[in-house]
Design a protein around this motif. Sequence first.
Motif, PDB file in Angstrom:
ATOM      1  N   GLY A  55       7.582 -36.788  18.043  1.00 32.16           N
ATOM      2  CA  GLY A  55       6.158 -35.982  17.693  1.00 32.16           C
ATOM      3  C   GLY A  55       5.698 -36.204  16.249  1.00 32.16           C
ATOM      4  O   GLY A  55       6.428 -36.503  15.485  1.00 32.16           O
ATOM      5  N   PRO A  56       4.637 -35.256  16.031  1.00 37.32           N
ATOM      6  CA  PRO A  56       4.086 -35.370  14.552  1.00 37.32           C
ATOM      7  C   PRO A  56       4.659 -34.423  13.591  1.00 37.32           C
ATOM      8  O   PRO A  56       5.480 -33.486  13.829  1.00 37.32           O
ATOM      9  N   SER A  57       4.239 -34.734  12.422  1.00 38.29           N
ATOM     10  CA  SER A  57       4.574 -33.969  11.189  1.00 38.29           C
ATOM     11  C   SER A  57       3.509 -33.163  10.866  1.00 38.29           C
ATOM     12  O   SER A  57       2.224 -33.275  11.517  1.00 38.29           O
ATOM     13  N   HIS A  58       3.569 -32.368   9.852  1.00 36.41           N
ATOM     14  CA  HIS A  58       2.398 -31.588   9.334  1.00 36.41           C
ATOM     15  C   HIS A  58       1.302 -32.340   8.822  1.00 36.41           C
ATOM     16  O   HIS A  58       0.091 -32.160   8.880  1.00 36.41           O
ATOM     17  N   ALA A  59       1.880 -33.513   8.080  1.00 31.51           N
ATOM     18  CA  ALA A  59       0.973 -34.387   7.430  1.00 31.51           C
ATOM     19  C   ALA A  59      -0.266 -35.021   8.551  1.00 31.51           C
ATOM     20  O   ALA A  59      -1.314 -35.059   8.464  1.00 31.51           O
ATOM     21  N   GLU A 141       8.478 -28.390   2.715  1.00 29.16           N
ATOM     22  CA  GLU A 141       7.845 -28.582   4.004  1.00 29.16           C
ATOM     23  C   GLU A 141       8.568 -28.964   5.167  1.00 29.16           C
ATOM     24  O   GLU A 141       9.467 -29.932   4.790  1.00 29.16           O
ATOM     25  N   ARG A 142       8.861 -28.569   6.025  1.00 29.45           N
ATOM     26  CA  ARG A 142       9.796 -28.851   7.355  1.00 29.45           C
ATOM     27  C   ARG A 142       9.124 -30.189   7.962  1.00 29.45           C
ATOM     28  O   ARG A 142       8.163 -30.448   8.494  1.00 29.45           O
ATOM     29  N   ILE A 143      10.213 -31.039   8.242  1.00 28.34           N
ATOM     30  CA  ILE A 143       9.922 -32.193   8.983  1.00 28.34           C
ATOM     31  C   ILE A 143      10.200 -32.021  10.312  1.00 28.34           C
ATOM     32  O   ILE A 143      11.300 -31.492  10.853  1.00 28.34           O
ATOM     33  N   THR A 144       9.251 -31.773  11.280  1.00 24.13           N
ATOM     34  CA  THR A 144       9.374 -31.573  12.708  1.00 24.13           C
ATOM     35  C   THR A 144       9.577 -32.852  13.784  1.00 24.13           C
ATOM     36  O   THR A 144       9.128 -33.984  13.310  1.00 24.13           O
ATOM     37  N   THR A 145      10.172 -32.516  14.686  1.00 23.04           N
ATOM     38  CA  THR A 145      10.239 -33.859  15.389  1.00 23.04           C
ATOM     39  C   THR A 145       9.583 -33.979  16.707  1.00 23.04           C
ATOM     40  O   THR A 145       9.758 -34.964  17.738  1.00 23.04           O
ATOM     41  N   SER A 146       8.981 -32.697  17.185  1.00 30.49           N
ATOM     42  CA  SER A 146       8.090 -32.775  18.145  1.00 30.49           C
ATOM     43  C   SER A 146       6.868 -31.980  18.010  1.00 30.49           C
ATOM     44  O   SER A 146       6.706 -31.013  17.308  1.00 30.49           O
ATOM     45  N   VAL A 147       5.919 -31.836  19.246  1.00 32.98           N
ATOM     46  CA  VAL A 147       4.849 -30.812  19.021  1.00 32.98           C
ATOM     47  C   VAL A 147       5.298 -29.234  19.069  1.00 32.98           C
ATOM     48  O   VAL A 147       4.611 -28.579  18.440  1.00 32.98           O
ATOM     49  N   ALA A 148       6.202 -29.419  20.003  1.00 32.17           N
ATOM     50  CA  ALA A 148       6.903 -28.119  20.098  1.00 32.17           C
ATOM     51  C   ALA A 148       7.495 -27.124  18.841  1.00 32.17           C
ATOM     52  O   ALA A 148       7.412 -26.166  18.483  1.00 32.17           O
ATOM     53  N   ASP A 149       8.286 -28.206  18.170  1.00 32.34           N
ATOM     54  CA  ASP A 149       8.689 -27.759  16.660  1.00 32.34           C
ATOM     55  C   ASP A 149       7.702 -27.417  15.713  1.00 32.34           C
ATOM     56  O   ASP A 149       7.576 -26.424  15.032  1.00 32.34           O
ATOM     57  N   LEU A 150       6.543 -28.420  15.852  1.00 25.82           N
ATOM     58  CA  LEU A 150       5.415 -28.190  14.915  1.00 25.82           C
ATOM     59  C   LEU A 150       4.728 -26.841  15.054  1.00 25.82           C
ATOM     60  O   LEU A 150       4.232 -26.120  14.264  1.00 25.82           O
ATOM     61  N   LEU A 154       4.071 -23.374  12.896  1.00 21.22           N
ATOM     62  CA  LEU A 154       2.899 -22.928  12.696  1.00 21.22           C
ATOM     63  C   LEU A 154       2.900 -21.442  12.972  1.00 21.22           C
ATOM     64  O   LEU A 154       2.096 -20.689  12.248  1.00 21.22           O
ATOM     65  N   ILE A 155       3.330 -20.961  14.093  1.00 17.59           N
ATOM     66  CA  ILE A 155       3.565 -19.644  14.479  1.00 17.59           C
ATOM     67  C   ILE A 155       4.105 -18.863  13.581  1.00 17.59           C
ATOM     68  O   ILE A 155       3.534 -17.566  13.203  1.00 17.59           O
TER      69      ILE A 155
END
Length: 221
Positions: A55-59, A141-150, A154-155
Motif C-alpha cells: 500500500g501507499p505512504s503518506h507521500a 514520518e512512519r512508513i506504512t505498508t498498507s491502506v489499513a496502516d495508513l 491518520l486516526i
Amino acid sequence: MQYGLKQLEQIAHGLAMQFGSSCEVVIHDARTKGMEGTIVCIENGEISNRRVGDGPSHAVLEAIKSGDKELADRYGYLTRTKDGRVFRSSTIYIRDEDGNIHYVFCINSDITDLLNLQKAVAGITGSTGLTEGPAEKPDAERITTSVADLLDDLIAQAVALVGVPAGEMTKAQRCQAIKYLNDAGAFLISKAADKITDYFGISKFTLYSDLNSVKEKDAAL
C-alpha cells in the motif's frame, strides 16, 4: 522530458546498485483506485518489509489529496518503519505533460546504524550534539505498508490532535478529529468510513452528518 514506468524502474535499479542494500527505492502509482497496492516497483524492499503490491505512504496520499496542485518534491526528511528503523528519505513527484502526478518516486536510505554508532561514540567521548538514536526521533514520518496502516496512522494523529480518547470526545471534539481526517485525505482510502465509524463508535449517518458540518464550516470561511 517525460518518464514512463520502464525508465523509472531502470533509474531505481541503478540507484539501488550504486548505493547498496541500505538504500531502498520505491515507485508508487498515484493513479491507483482506492489506493490499494500502489507500489509498482521496489528495490531493496527488505529494509522496510515491503514489496510490489503493498500500500501507499503518506507521500502518496498527499499527492492524491492535493489534486495535483503545486506540490513540491521533498528531500532529506526522516521516516521510520514499524520496527523502529530510521530512514533519510526523499520524494519526487513524476508528472505527465499536463502536470498531473502519475508516479511518486521515493528514495529511503537506512541511517539507523549510523545514528546508533553516533550515539555510542558520544557516550564514550562525552560529547554532545545530534546524538539521538532511533528511539529519540518522534518527528519521523512512519512508513506504512498498507491502506489499513495508513488509516490507523491518520486516526491516531487525529486523536492526538484533539487530545481526548475517542470514547470521551464531545461532538465538537469529534468534528475536530473528522476535519483533520478529511483534510489529510483519509476519506480517499477505500472503506475508510467503516473503520472510522467503528473507531469512534458512531453510525455512518452520524459520520457523514459530522463531515457535512465540517465541510459547510470550511466553505463559510
